[in-house]
Design a protein around this motif. Structure first.
Motif, PDB file in Angstrom:
ATOM      1  N   ILE A  36       0.831  -1.201   0.000  1.00 32.90           N
ATOM      2  CA  ILE A  36       0.000   0.000   0.000  1.00 32.90           C
ATOM      3  C   ILE A  36       0.862   1.246   0.000  1.00 32.90           C
ATOM      4  O   ILE A  36       0.610   2.200  -0.699  1.00 32.90           O
ATOM      5  CB  ILE A  36      -0.938  -0.009   1.223  1.00 32.90           C
ATOM      6  N   THR A  37       1.880   1.257   0.800  1.00 37.10           N
ATOM      7  CA  THR A  37       2.650   2.491   0.935  1.00 37.10           C
ATOM      8  C   THR A  37       4.119   2.230   0.651  1.00 37.10           C
ATOM      9  O   THR A  37       4.978   2.838   1.255  1.00 37.10           O
ATOM     10  CB  THR A  37       2.510   3.049   2.357  1.00 37.10           C
ATOM     11  N   SER A  38       4.351   1.328  -0.259  1.00 35.08           N
ATOM     12  CA  SER A  38       5.753   0.976  -0.452  1.00 35.08           C
ATOM     13  C   SER A  38       6.514   2.071  -1.176  1.00 35.08           C
ATOM     14  O   SER A  38       7.721   2.159  -1.079  1.00 35.08           O
ATOM     15  CB  SER A  38       5.850  -0.305  -1.266  1.00 35.08           C
ATOM     16  N   LEU A  39       5.794   2.934  -1.881  1.00 33.77           N
ATOM     17  CA  LEU A  39       6.493   3.919  -2.683  1.00 33.77           C
ATOM     18  C   LEU A  39       6.619   5.225  -1.914  1.00 33.77           C
ATOM     19  O   LEU A  39       5.692   5.670  -1.272  1.00 33.77           O
ATOM     20  CB  LEU A  39       5.738   4.152  -3.986  1.00 33.77           C
ATOM     21  N   GLY A  40       7.766   5.813  -2.015  1.00 36.88           N
ATOM     22  CA  GLY A  40       7.972   7.081  -1.343  1.00 36.88           C
ATOM     23  C   GLY A  40       7.593   8.227  -2.257  1.00 36.88           C
ATOM     24  O   GLY A  40       7.042   8.050  -3.324  1.00 36.88           O
ATOM     25  N   LEU A  41       7.903   9.430  -1.779  1.00 36.12           N
ATOM     26  CA  LEU A  41       7.610  10.598  -2.608  1.00 36.12           C
ATOM     27  C   LEU A  41       8.893  11.058  -3.283  1.00 36.12           C
ATOM     28  O   LEU A  41       9.205  12.233  -3.325  1.00 36.12           O
ATOM     29  CB  LEU A  41       7.031  11.721  -1.758  1.00 36.12           C
ATOM     30  N   ASP A  42       9.639  10.121  -3.793  1.00 42.47           N
ATOM     31  CA  ASP A  42      10.935  10.515  -4.338  1.00 42.47           C
ATOM     32  C   ASP A  42      11.031  10.185  -5.823  1.00 42.47           C
ATOM     33  O   ASP A  42      12.075   9.830  -6.324  1.00 42.47           O
ATOM     34  CB  ASP A  42      12.066   9.828  -3.568  1.00 42.47           C
ATOM     35  N   TYR A  43       9.903  10.305  -6.503  1.00 43.29           N
ATOM     36  CA  TYR A  43       9.948   9.997  -7.920  1.00 43.29           C
ATOM     37  C   TYR A  43      10.572  11.151  -8.710  1.00 43.29           C
ATOM     38  O   TYR A  43      10.533  12.302  -8.295  1.00 43.29           O
ATOM     39  CB  TYR A  43       8.559   9.670  -8.461  1.00 43.29           C
ATOM     40  N   PRO A  44      11.158  10.807  -9.822  1.00 48.02           N
ATOM     41  CA  PRO A  44      11.741  11.856 -10.652  1.00 48.02           C
ATOM     42  C   PRO A  44      10.631  12.663 -11.319  1.00 48.02           C
ATOM     43  O   PRO A  44       9.563  12.125 -11.596  1.00 48.02           O
ATOM     44  CB  PRO A  44      12.532  11.069 -11.704  1.00 48.02           C
ATOM     45  N   VAL A  45      10.885  13.947 -11.535  1.00 49.02           N
ATOM     46  CA  VAL A  45       9.869  14.731 -12.230  1.00 49.02           C
ATOM     47  C   VAL A  45      10.433  15.240 -13.543  1.00 49.02           C
ATOM     48  O   VAL A  45      11.636  15.345 -13.728  1.00 49.02           O
ATOM     49  CB  VAL A  45       9.378  15.925 -11.388  1.00 49.02           C
ATOM     50  N   SER A  46       9.529  15.535 -14.436  1.00 46.44           N
ATOM     51  CA  SER A  46       9.929  15.997 -15.755  1.00 46.44           C
ATOM     52  C   SER A  46       9.445  17.429 -15.923  1.00 46.44           C
ATOM     53  O   SER A  46       8.399  17.799 -15.420  1.00 46.44           O
ATOM     54  CB  SER A  46       9.289  15.093 -16.806  1.00 46.44           C
ATOM     55  N   SER A  47      10.228  18.236 -16.605  1.00 51.08           N
ATOM     56  CA  SER A  47       9.747  19.586 -16.881  1.00 51.08           C
ATOM     57  C   SER A  47       9.238  19.680 -18.312  1.00 51.08           C
ATOM     58  O   SER A  47       8.891  20.735 -18.789  1.00 51.08           O
ATOM     59  CB  SER A  47      10.845  20.604 -16.625  1.00 51.08           C
ATOM     60  N   GLN A  48       9.205  18.529 -18.963  1.00 52.50           N
ATOM     61  CA  GLN A  48       8.656  18.471 -20.308  1.00 52.50           C
ATOM     62  C   GLN A  48       7.139  18.700 -20.251  1.00 52.50           C
ATOM     63  O   GLN A  48       6.496  18.347 -19.272  1.00 52.50           O
ATOM     64  CB  GLN A  48       8.950  17.086 -20.868  1.00 52.50           C
ATOM     65  N   ARG A  49       6.607  19.275 -21.315  1.00 51.49           N
ATOM     66  CA  ARG A  49       5.176  19.548 -21.297  1.00 51.49           C
ATOM     67  C   ARG A  49       4.486  18.754 -22.400  1.00 51.49           C
ATOM     68  O   ARG A  49       5.078  18.456 -23.431  1.00 51.49           O
ATOM     69  CB  ARG A  49       4.918  21.042 -21.525  1.00 51.49           C
ATOM     70  N   LEU A  56      -1.859   3.697  -7.306  1.00 52.59           N
ATOM     71  CA  LEU A  56      -1.818   3.766  -8.766  1.00 52.59           C
ATOM     72  C   LEU A  56      -1.072   5.024  -9.212  1.00 52.59           C
ATOM     73  O   LEU A  56      -0.188   4.971 -10.074  1.00 52.59           O
ATOM     74  CB  LEU A  56      -3.239   3.777  -9.312  1.00 52.59           C
ATOM     75  N   ILE A  57      -1.412   6.137  -8.591  1.00 50.25           N
ATOM     76  CA  ILE A  57      -0.801   7.405  -9.001  1.00 50.25           C
ATOM     77  C   ILE A  57       0.688   7.398  -8.679  1.00 50.25           C
ATOM     78  O   ILE A  57       1.518   7.811  -9.494  1.00 50.25           O
ATOM     79  CB  ILE A  57      -1.547   8.582  -8.338  1.00 50.25           C
ATOM     80  N   ASP A  58       1.025   6.875  -7.518  1.00 46.52           N
ATOM     81  CA  ASP A  58       2.446   6.765  -7.164  1.00 46.52           C
ATOM     82  C   ASP A  58       3.190   5.945  -8.206  1.00 46.52           C
ATOM     83  O   ASP A  58       4.259   6.321  -8.669  1.00 46.52           O
ATOM     84  CB  ASP A  58       2.604   6.066  -5.805  1.00 46.52           C
ATOM     85  N   TYR A  59       2.565   4.849  -8.559  1.00 46.59           N
ATOM     86  CA  TYR A  59       3.216   3.951  -9.512  1.00 46.59           C
ATOM     87  C   TYR A  59       3.392   4.636 -10.865  1.00 46.59           C
ATOM     88  O   TYR A  59       4.450   4.555 -11.489  1.00 46.59           O
ATOM     89  CB  TYR A  59       2.372   2.677  -9.662  1.00 46.59           C
ATOM     90  N   LEU A  60       2.349   5.332 -11.287  1.00 43.43           N
ATOM     91  CA  LEU A  60       2.414   5.986 -12.589  1.00 43.43           C
ATOM     92  C   LEU A  60       3.434   7.108 -12.577  1.00 43.43           C
ATOM     93  O   LEU A  60       4.135   7.358 -13.554  1.00 43.43           O
ATOM     94  CB  LEU A  60       1.036   6.521 -12.964  1.00 43.43           C
TER      95      LEU A  60
END
Lengths: 579, 108
Positions: free
Chosen positions: A240-253, A391-395
Motif C-alpha cells: 500500500i505504501t511501499s512507494l515514497g515521494l521521491d519519484y523523478p519529475v519531468s519539466s517536459q510539457r 496507482l498514481i504513485d506507480y504511474l
C-alpha cells in the motif's frame, strides 16, 4: 563467536521473487530459517509456497524441495502449468524435487515407540538429490491427522525445524488456520522466526485476499494488511505504501489537445508525468476532453492506455467521431489501447493489478481512467483512495501522464471529489454546468495546476463537430453569461455601442459645423477689417499728400514773399525729389 | 545391523495353498528402537507364522530412496507386503496384541 554476533546483526534474507513481497519484507524471507504461512482453506498457501520454490529455482539459482502432504505431485503439476510453471520439466532438469507424503490412518497401526526419522531421511535425500536451498512442507499438519501420538509428533516437529536450520535451508511450512490459534495444531510454536498470515475475505460479494506479516524476528517489515492477487502470473502483493515521494519529475510539457486550454496552462499544456483530474457533473464533456487528450498523444506518436469504466471502446470511438475525433486509426496502429471493464467485475486490487500488468506490457506514456468515481462500486471510499494513491504513485514513478476523470454529483460540492484525492492531483480542471435563461452551457476552469501560472479565467466549453472549443466567457457588466445569453448580451451591447458611436459622430459633425461657421465669421470680420484698414491707409496717404502739398504751397508762398538764397536751396531739393 | 541379511528366513510350504507372509521392516541404523523392533517381530513371527514368513530389513540410512516407495515417515515401520492389502505398523512392536491385530494374524 564474533562472526556469529555479526550474523545476528545482519539477517540474511532470501528473496522470494513474489511480486511485492520482497518489498514488504525488505528483502525476502529469513535465509536458512523456517517461515510459517498460515491461513484458511483456499487462501493461497500452497501457491505462495510453490511460487517461492519455483522462482527460487528459476530466478535465484536455488533449487528446492516440495514435500506435499495433501495434493499429489501430478495434481500440483497440473495446477501450476496454468500459472506458467512446468513442474515436470523442472523436475527433469533437477531444479526441484517433489515428494508426496501420504499418510492413511486406517492403514497404520501404532505399537510402542517410534520417531519420524523416516520423514527426515526422505527430506534429506530429496534435498541432496537437487542440492536444495529451499524447502516447502505443505502442510505438515497432516501428520497430526495421520498419526495418533501427538506428543511424539510435537517432539519430532521441534527436532525437524532444528534440523532444517542446521541444514541451512530456507523453509516454508504451511498451516491451516485454527479457531483461536494461527494454525490448528499450533505450528507457530515451533516456527519462531517469521509468520505470515494469508486471509481471504468477501465483502459485498467481492473477494479480497490479504496478506499480513505477523512476525519477522530480527527484521523490520511492513505491518499492514496487504491485498494480494492470484492470477495467471502467480501471486502479486500490492504494497500500500511501499512507494515514497521521491519519484523523478519531468519539466517536459504535453499538449492537452485543445490549443486554448494549452494557452491557459502557460501555452504549453500539462507537465509530463503529472496527474490530471477532470471533474464535473454528468454530461459536461469529461470523456470528450479525455479523448481529445488521447488523440493528441497519439498524434505525437505516444502510446495511450484508456481505461474505460462506463462505455465500451466501440461506443467511445463512435461518440467521439461525432465531435470530429477519430480514434479508430490509433487503435489499429496500436498506439491507443482500451481497457474496458465494469468496476464491479472484480475487486479493487484486481483492478489495480490489471492496470499494473497492462502498463508493464504496453508501456504507455499516457494513462486515462474514465471515470475513477465508478470505482466506488468496487470498494469503500478509503479503499478507493488507497488504490488510487498507489496507482498514481506507480504511474509517477514510471513518468506516465495520468488523466483521470471524476463524475461529481452535486453542484455545491464540485470542488470536493468523492475520493478526496485532490492532494494527489497536480492539475485539476473543473467542468461545470452554467444554467442561465433556460439553457445549460458548459464552463471550464483550472482549479489548480502545480508548478505553473495558469489562467484563472472561466472559459465556455463548446463541443463542436470539429472538436473542443473554448471561448472567453462574457464577463462584462458584472455578470457571467454563456451560450445564447452571451450571444444576446454581446449583440445588445453591439447595438448600444453603435448608437453611442452614432451619437458621438453626430456631435462631432455638429461641432465641425460650428467650427466651420465660426471660421466663416472670422473670415468675414477679417475681410471687413481689411477693408477698413485699406480705407484708413488711403486716408492717411491722402492726408500725407495733402500736408505735403500744403508745405509746398507754404514754401512757394514764402519764396514769393522773401526770395532768400537759403530758401532757393530748399526749393532745389524739393524739385529734385519731385523729378 | 547384522540382522539385515540373516533376517531373511523363508520356509516350508506346509500347505500348497498357504500364503507366504512378506514382511518388511524399515529402520534407520541400529538404534535401540530398531533392534527391539526386530527382536519383537522375530519373536511374534516365530510364534504365529512359523515357517511361512519372510522378513526384509531395510536400513534407510543406507538406502534413503526406498523410504518413498512405501510412504515411510515414522521409524521403525513394519510393512506387510503380502498377503494383501498392505498394512503398516509403526513403533517398536512392543505390544504383541496390537501387532497381531495390525498384521491381521488370527491367533492360533
Amino acid at each position: 563467536m564474533v562472526k556469529k554476533k555479526h550474523n545476528t546483526v545482519v539477517l540474511e534474507k532470501c528473496p522470494t521473487g513474489i511480486k511485492g513481497l520482497d518489498e514488504i519484507t525488505k528483502g525476502g524471507l529469513p535465509k536458512g530459517r523456517p517461515t510459517l504461512i498460515c491461513g484458511s482453506a483456499g487462501c493461497g498457501k500452497t501457491l505462495f509456497a510453490m511460487e517461492f520454490l519455483l522462482r527460487g529455482a528459476l530466478d535465484f539459482g536455488e533449487p528446492g524441495v516440495f514435500m506435499t502432504f495433501e495434493e499429489t505431485p501430478d495434481d500440483l503439476a497440473k495446477n501450476f502449468i496454468s500459472l506458467g510453471f512446468d513442474i515436470n520439466d523442472m523436475m527433469l532438469r533437477g531444479l526441484i524435487a517433489m515428494d508426496h507424503v501420504y499418510i492413511e490412518r486406517s492403514e497404520i497401526e501404532e505399537t510402542g515407540e517410534y520417531d519420524l526419522e523416516g520423514l527426515f531421511i526422505r527430506l534429506g535425500s530429496a534435498i541432496d538429490s537437487v542440492g536444495a536451498k529451499r524447502v516447502v512442507l505443505d502442510t505438515i499438519e497432516a501428520l497430526f491427522s495421520g498419526l495418533t501420538n501427538a506428543a511424539i509428533i510435537r517432539a519430532e516437529l521441534r527436532r525437524l525445524f532444528h534440523w532444517l536450520k542446521e541444514r541451512g535451508v530456507t523453509a516454508i511450512v504451511t498451516g491451516e488456520s485454527g479457531d483461536k490459534m494461527l494454525t490448528r495444531y499450533g505450528l507457530e510454536e515451533y516456527v519462531a522466526d517469521c509468520v505470515i498470515l494469508l486471509d481471504f475475505r468477501i465483502d459485498e460479494q467481492i473477494s479480497t485476499r490479504r496478506l499480513r506479516i505477523i512476525k519477522y524476528r530480527g527484521s523490520s517489515h511492513g505491518a499492514d494488511e496487504y491485498p494480494f492477487l492470484i492470477d495467471e502470473g502467480g501471486l502479486s502483493i500490492l504494497p500500500i505504501t511501499s512507494l515514497g515521494l521521491d519519484y523523478p519529475v519531468s519539466s517536459q510539457r504535453v499538449s492537452t489537445g485543445v490549443p486554448k486550454l494549452d494557452a491557459m496552462l502557460e501555452g504549453k499544456g500539462f507537465y509530463r508525468g503529472s496527474t490530471i483530474l477532470i471533474s464535473g457533473t454528468a454530461g459536461t464533456g469529461k470523456t470528450s476532453l479525455a479523448a481529445t487528450f488521447a488523440d493528441a498523444a497519439c498524434r505525437r506518436g505516444e502510446r495511450c492506455l484508456y481505461a474505460a469504466f462506463e462505455e465500451s471502446p466501440s461506443q467511445i470511438i463512435r461518440n467521439m467521431a461525432s465531435i470530429g475525433i477519430d480514434l479508430a486509426p490509433w487503435v489499429n496502429k496500436g498506439l491507443l489501447r482500451f481497457h474496458s471493464a465494469r468496476p464491479s467485475l472484480y475487486g479493487l486490487e484486481m483492478h489495480l493489478l490489471t492496470f499494473h500488468k497492462i502498463i508493464n506490457e504496453f508501456h504507455p506514456q499516457i494513462f486515462i481512467v474514465d471515470p475513477i468515481s465508478n470505482l466506488n462500486a468496487a470498494g469503500s471510499a478509503t479503499e478507493v483512495k488507497s488504490i488510487l494513491t498507489r496507482l498514481i504513485d506507480y504511474l509517477k514513478m514510471s513518468n506516465i501522464t495520468t488523466f483521470l476523470t471524476d463524475l461529481t454529483h452535486f453542484e455545491g460540492v464540485l470542488e470536493r471529489t468523492s475520493e478526496e484525492i485532490s492532494s494527489l492531483i497536480d492539475t485539476w480542471i473543473l467542468l461545470r454546468d452554467i444554467e442561465l435563461n433556460g439553457e445549460r452551457n458548459r464552463g471550464l476552469y483550472i482549479l489548480k495546476s502545480r508548478g505553473m501560472s495558469h489562467s484563472n479565467q472561466i472559459q465556455e466549453f463548446l463541443l463542436t463537430n470539429r472538436g473542443i472549443g473554448l471561448i472567453d466567457i462574457y464577463t462584462g457588466s458584472g455578470e457571467v453569461l454563456t451560450g445564447s445569453a452571451r450571444a444576446a448580451q454581446e449583440a445588445g451591447e453591439k447595438a448600444i455601442d453603435l448608437v453611442r458611436r452614432r451619437e458621438a459622430e453626430r456631435k462631432l459633425r455638429a461641432q465641425e459645423r460650428k467650427r466651420n461657421a465660426l471660421e466663416a465669421n472670422i473670415t468675414a470680420l477679417r475681410a471687413e477689417f481689411d477693408v477698413e484698414t485699406l480705407e484708413v491707409q488711403l486716408m492717411a496717404e491722402e492726408e500725407q499728400k495733402r500736408q505735403a502739398v500744403q508745405a509746398e504751397d507754404r514754401l512757394d508762398m514764402a519764396h514769393l514773399r522773401r526770395g532768400k538764397p537759403l530758401d532757393i536751396q530748399a526749393l532745389r531739393s524739393k524739385k529734385k525729389t519731385k523729378g | 545391523m547384522k540382522a539385515v541379511s540373516k533376517g531373511k528366513s523363508k520356509k516350508t510350504k506346509s500347505d500348497a495353498t498357504e500364503e507366504v507372509w512378506n514382511l518388511r521392516l524399515y529402520v534407520a541404523g541400529q538404534t535401540a528402537k530398531s533392534i527391539s523392533a526386530f527382536t519383537n517381530l522375530k519373536k511374534i513371527c516365530e510364534e504365529h507364522l512359523a515357517g511361512k514368513y519372510q522378513i526384509e530389513v531395510i536400513d534407510l540410512l543406507k538406502n534413503p530412496q526406498l523410504a518413498k516407495g512405501d510412504q515411510i515417515i515414522a521409524l521403525p515401520t513394519l510393512v506387510r507386503k503380502l498377503p494383501e492389502p498392505i498394512k503398516k505398523i509403526i513403533g517398536n512392536l512392543a505390544n504383541t496384541e496390537r501387532v497381531l491385530v495390525g498384521l491381521d494374524i488370527r491367533s492360533v
